[in-house]
Scaffold this motif. Sequence first.
Motif, PDB file in Angstrom:
ATOM      1  N   VAL A   1       0.091   0.429   8.307  1.00 33.75           N
ATOM      2  CA  VAL A   1       0.273   0.243   6.861  1.00 33.75           C
ATOM      3  C   VAL A   1      -1.015   0.522   6.066  1.00 33.75           C
ATOM      4  CG1 VAL A   1       2.145  -1.416   7.163  1.00 33.75           C
ATOM      5  CG2 VAL A   1      -0.192  -2.258   6.939  1.00 33.75           C
ATOM      6  N   GLY A   2      -2.132   0.602   6.789  1.00 32.45           N
ATOM      7  CA  GLY A   2      -3.390   0.960   6.117  1.00 32.45           C
ATOM      8  C   GLY A   2      -4.413  -0.154   6.037  1.00 32.45           C
ATOM      9  N   LYS A   3      -4.330  -1.140   6.915  1.00 35.20           N
ATOM     10  CA  LYS A   3      -5.294  -2.257   6.878  1.00 35.20           C
ATOM     11  C   LYS A   3      -6.721  -1.764   7.135  1.00 35.20           C
ATOM     12  CE  LYS A   3      -3.163  -4.518  10.150  1.00 35.20           C
ATOM     13  NZ  LYS A   3      -2.053  -3.560  10.316  1.00 35.20           N
TER      14      LYS A   3
ATOM     15  N   PRO B   1      -5.251  -6.531  14.554  1.00 38.16           N
ATOM     16  CA  PRO B   1      -4.390  -5.414  14.929  1.00 38.16           C
ATOM     17  C   PRO B   1      -2.972  -5.656  14.438  1.00 38.16           C
ATOM     18  CG  PRO B   1      -5.013  -6.714  16.859  1.00 38.16           C
ATOM     19  CD  PRO B   1      -5.743  -7.290  15.694  1.00 38.16           C
ATOM     20  N   GLY B   2      -2.287  -4.595  14.096  1.00 41.36           N
ATOM     21  CA  GLY B   2      -0.921  -4.715  13.586  1.00 41.36           C
ATOM     22  C   GLY B   2       0.048  -5.111  14.686  1.00 41.36           C
TER      23      GLY B   2
ATOM     24  N   ASP C   1       1.245   5.859  -3.644  1.00 40.59           N
ATOM     25  CA  ASP C   1       1.343   7.301  -3.904  1.00 40.59           C
ATOM     26  C   ASP C   1       2.596   7.934  -3.302  1.00 40.59           C
ATOM     27  OD1 ASP C   1       0.065   8.540  -1.021  1.00 40.59           O
ATOM     28  OD2 ASP C   1      -0.542   6.510  -1.565  1.00 40.59           O
ATOM     29  N   LEU C   2       3.255   7.226  -2.399  1.00 40.86           N
ATOM     30  CA  LEU C   2       4.420   7.831  -1.733  1.00 40.86           C
ATOM     31  C   LEU C   2       5.756   7.485  -2.385  1.00 40.86           C
ATOM     32  CD1 LEU C   2       3.450   7.419   2.064  1.00 40.86           C
ATOM     33  CD2 LEU C   2       3.118   9.390   0.560  1.00 40.86           C
TER      34      LEU C   2
ATOM     35  N   PRO D   1       2.040  -5.101   9.611  1.00 41.34           N
ATOM     36  CA  PRO D   1       2.459  -4.255  10.736  1.00 41.34           C
ATOM     37  C   PRO D   1       1.496  -3.090  10.952  1.00 41.34           C
ATOM     38  CG  PRO D   1       4.175  -4.374   9.031  1.00 41.34           C
ATOM     39  CD  PRO D   1       2.951  -5.009   8.464  1.00 41.34           C
ATOM     40  N   SER D   2       1.689  -2.423  12.045  1.00 38.11           N
ATOM     41  CA  SER D   2       0.853  -1.294  12.399  1.00 38.11           C
ATOM     42  C   SER D   2       1.077  -0.132  11.432  1.00 38.11           C
ATOM     43  CB  SER D   2       1.199  -0.883  13.821  1.00 38.11           C
ATOM     44  OG  SER D   2       0.200  -0.068  14.312  1.00 38.11           O
TER      45      SER D   2
ATOM     46  N   ASN E   1       0.829  -1.205   0.000  1.00 36.38           N
ATOM     47  CA  ASN E   1       0.000   0.000   0.000  1.00 36.38           C
ATOM     48  C   ASN E   1       0.870   1.265   0.000  1.00 36.38           C
ATOM     49  OD1 ASN E   1      -2.338   1.593   0.170  1.00 36.38           O
ATOM     50  ND2 ASN E   1      -2.337   1.534   2.420  1.00 36.38           N
TER      51      ASN E   1
ATOM     52  N   SER F   1      -2.849   1.978  -3.735  1.00 41.44           N
ATOM     53  CA  SER F   1      -2.907   3.165  -2.891  1.00 41.44           C
ATOM     54  C   SER F   1      -4.349   3.338  -2.472  1.00 41.44           C
ATOM     55  CB  SER F   1      -2.422   4.408  -3.652  1.00 41.44           C
ATOM     56  OG  SER F   1      -2.782   5.561  -2.915  1.00 41.44           O
TER      57      SER F   1
HETATM   58  N1  LIG Z   1      -0.121   8.123   1.805  1.00 43.48           N
HETATM   59  C1  LIG Z   1      -1.000   7.151   2.103  1.00 43.48           C
HETATM   60  N2  LIG Z   1      -1.415   6.995   3.392  1.00 43.48           N
HETATM   61  C2  LIG Z   1      -2.294   6.010   3.661  1.00 43.48           C
HETATM   62  C3  LIG Z   1      -2.783   5.145   2.641  1.00 43.48           C
HETATM   63  N3  LIG Z   1      -3.621   4.263   3.232  1.00 43.48           N
HETATM   64  C4  LIG Z   1      -3.668   4.552   4.555  1.00 43.48           C
HETATM   65  N4  LIG Z   1      -2.870   5.616   4.816  1.00 43.48           N
HETATM   66  C5  LIG Z   1      -2.668   6.267   6.130  1.00 43.48           C
HETATM   67  O1  LIG Z   1      -1.894   5.415   6.956  1.00 43.48           O
HETATM   68  C6  LIG Z   1      -2.246   5.610   8.334  1.00 43.48           C
HETATM   69  C7  LIG Z   1      -2.490   4.274   9.022  1.00 43.48           C
HETATM   70  O2  LIG Z   1      -3.639   3.655   8.464  1.00 43.48           O
HETATM   71  P1  LIG Z   1      -4.493   2.530   9.233  1.00 43.48           P
HETATM   72  O3  LIG Z   1      -5.555   2.110   8.271  1.00 43.48           O
HETATM   73  O4  LIG Z   1      -4.918   3.010  10.562  1.00 43.48           O
HETATM   74  O5  LIG Z   1      -3.399   1.392   9.429  1.00 43.48           O
HETATM   75  P2  LIG Z   1      -3.572  -0.061  10.101  1.00 43.48           P
HETATM   76  O6  LIG Z   1      -2.804  -0.989   9.250  1.00 43.48           O
HETATM   77  O7  LIG Z   1      -5.005  -0.360  10.303  1.00 43.48           O
HETATM   78  O8  LIG Z   1      -2.835   0.128  11.474  1.00 43.48           O
HETATM   79  P3  LIG Z   1      -3.081  -0.726  12.835  1.00 43.48           P
HETATM   80  O9  LIG Z   1      -4.548  -0.695  13.126  1.00 43.48           O
HETATM   81  O10 LIG Z   1      -2.251  -0.004  13.846  1.00 43.48           O
HETATM   82  O11 LIG Z   1      -2.559  -2.089  12.570  1.00 43.48           O
HETATM   83  C8  LIG Z   1      -3.469   6.515   8.317  1.00 43.48           C
HETATM   84  O12 LIG Z   1      -3.036   7.830   8.650  1.00 43.48           O
HETATM   85  C9  LIG Z   1      -3.955   6.463   6.885  1.00 43.48           C
HETATM   86  O13 LIG Z   1      -4.594   7.651   6.494  1.00 43.48           O
HETATM   87  C10 LIG Z   1      -2.333   5.337   1.297  1.00 43.48           C
HETATM   88  O14 LIG Z   1      -2.692   4.656   0.342  1.00 43.48           O
HETATM   89  N5  LIG Z   1      -1.420   6.345   1.097  1.00 43.48           N
END
Ligand SMILES: Nc1nc2c(ncn2[C@@H]2O[C@H](COP(=O)(O)OP(=O)(O)OP(=O)(O)O)[C@@H](O)[C@H]2O)c(=O)[nH]1
Length: 376
Positions: free
Chosen positions: A195-197, A244-245, A143-144, A192-193, A140, A168
Amino acid sequence: MSNHSSCDLTSEVIVSKILGTVVAVQANFYQVRLDKETKPQHGSEPSYLLCTRRTRLKKIGQQVMVGDLVLIEEVDYQDRRGAIAKVFPRQTELSRPPVANAEQILLVFALENPSLDPWQLSRFLVTAESTSLSLCLCFNKLDLITEIQRKQWEQRLENWGYNPLFISVINNQGLDNLKTCLTDKITIFAGPSGVGKSSLINTLIPQVEQRVGQVSGKLNKGRHTTRHVELFELPEGGLLADTPGFNQPNIECTPQELAFYFPEAKSQLNRGNCQFNDCLHRGEPNCIIQNDWERYKHYLSLLEEVINRQDALQKMGDEETNFKLKIKESGQECYEPKLETKRYRRRSRREKHQSLQGLYDHQSLEDFEQQSENLL
Ligand SMILES: Nc1nc2c(ncn2[C@@H]2O[C@H](COP(=O)(O)OP(=O)(O)OP(=O)(O)O)[C@@H](O)[C@H]2O)c(=O)[nH]1
Ligand SMILES: [Mg+2]
Ligand SMILES: [Zn+2]
């Protein structure tokens, strides 16, 4: 008996067999998503029922897990209630997270923020490979990074034996391919935490928060205090479990198995045999595994970890697993005595189950065990 009446009888029996999939477990209640095929099609029936477990199941000690395919009786569509009368045999069973019948793991990593760490990625990949579930790897935050960087990662992962999806969530890129991958399957999200799950789940299922909000008050009560596994339904069909991550999954396998969890090594092993049956591929005479692949060093480090773990378990013999693996900042592992033996006693019994260790942190694992105990 005429053909006509026997036919009527059959259809009546089929109609009374309502099947469903358990999507959430809380205390003594099970949220069950009704199977569309067996549900009567009057249009007004709810898609979810809040169910209890029949006493007979309690007596035989039949546990009900998220992901279980169940037979429901005493269906009351008005009150959206029912009772689980039977649990069908599980195709797969993970203990951490506790999910039945999952078909695949979707491993989500970010390309940047947090930056992609090959060693951490390897640990997750090996953990996922050690289950019997199939694996879908997804990167994921496309875009970065630049297109050149993306190509570099693609090439690198191809050498590892993977063909990842690049997406993305924010820019809505690559999501169609991913949806195809998820349709009609039970998929476990891992990674991991940060990453955007969760962002991905919210994008795939725009109604997700509303759907959860509709769940009966009883089931919802513990939702914010206790983290539990819940399956979310995709609009296109299929169920997703968000987990959870975490940062460092532990590798639970034998030293001999480890090489099979690296596609680059597995393909070499499929071409022939090492001289020794118990070869660990560390330069033994006539070993078939070369050392010229990028992740060979990951293999060696993980092998050492797995051997240390096995030694520690052996030392304890049939005694309880009173030690816990600690990973120091340097990445070095050591075993520390554990005082709370009760929790570990239960866990060691579970080691025969497949597990994605660490997908659940200890706190939520305990919560779940507490709940499971309440169920018995
Ligand atoms: N630049 C960018 N940021 C993203 C993208 N997808 C998610 N994010 C950002 O990444 C951050 C973490 O996203 P979460 O969806 O909370 O991640 P998670 O994997 O659920 O994290 P945990 O619940 O801690 O395991 C947030 O600030 C999102 O806005 C993406 O495609 N691009
Ligand atoms: Mg999350
Ligand atoms: Zn070998």
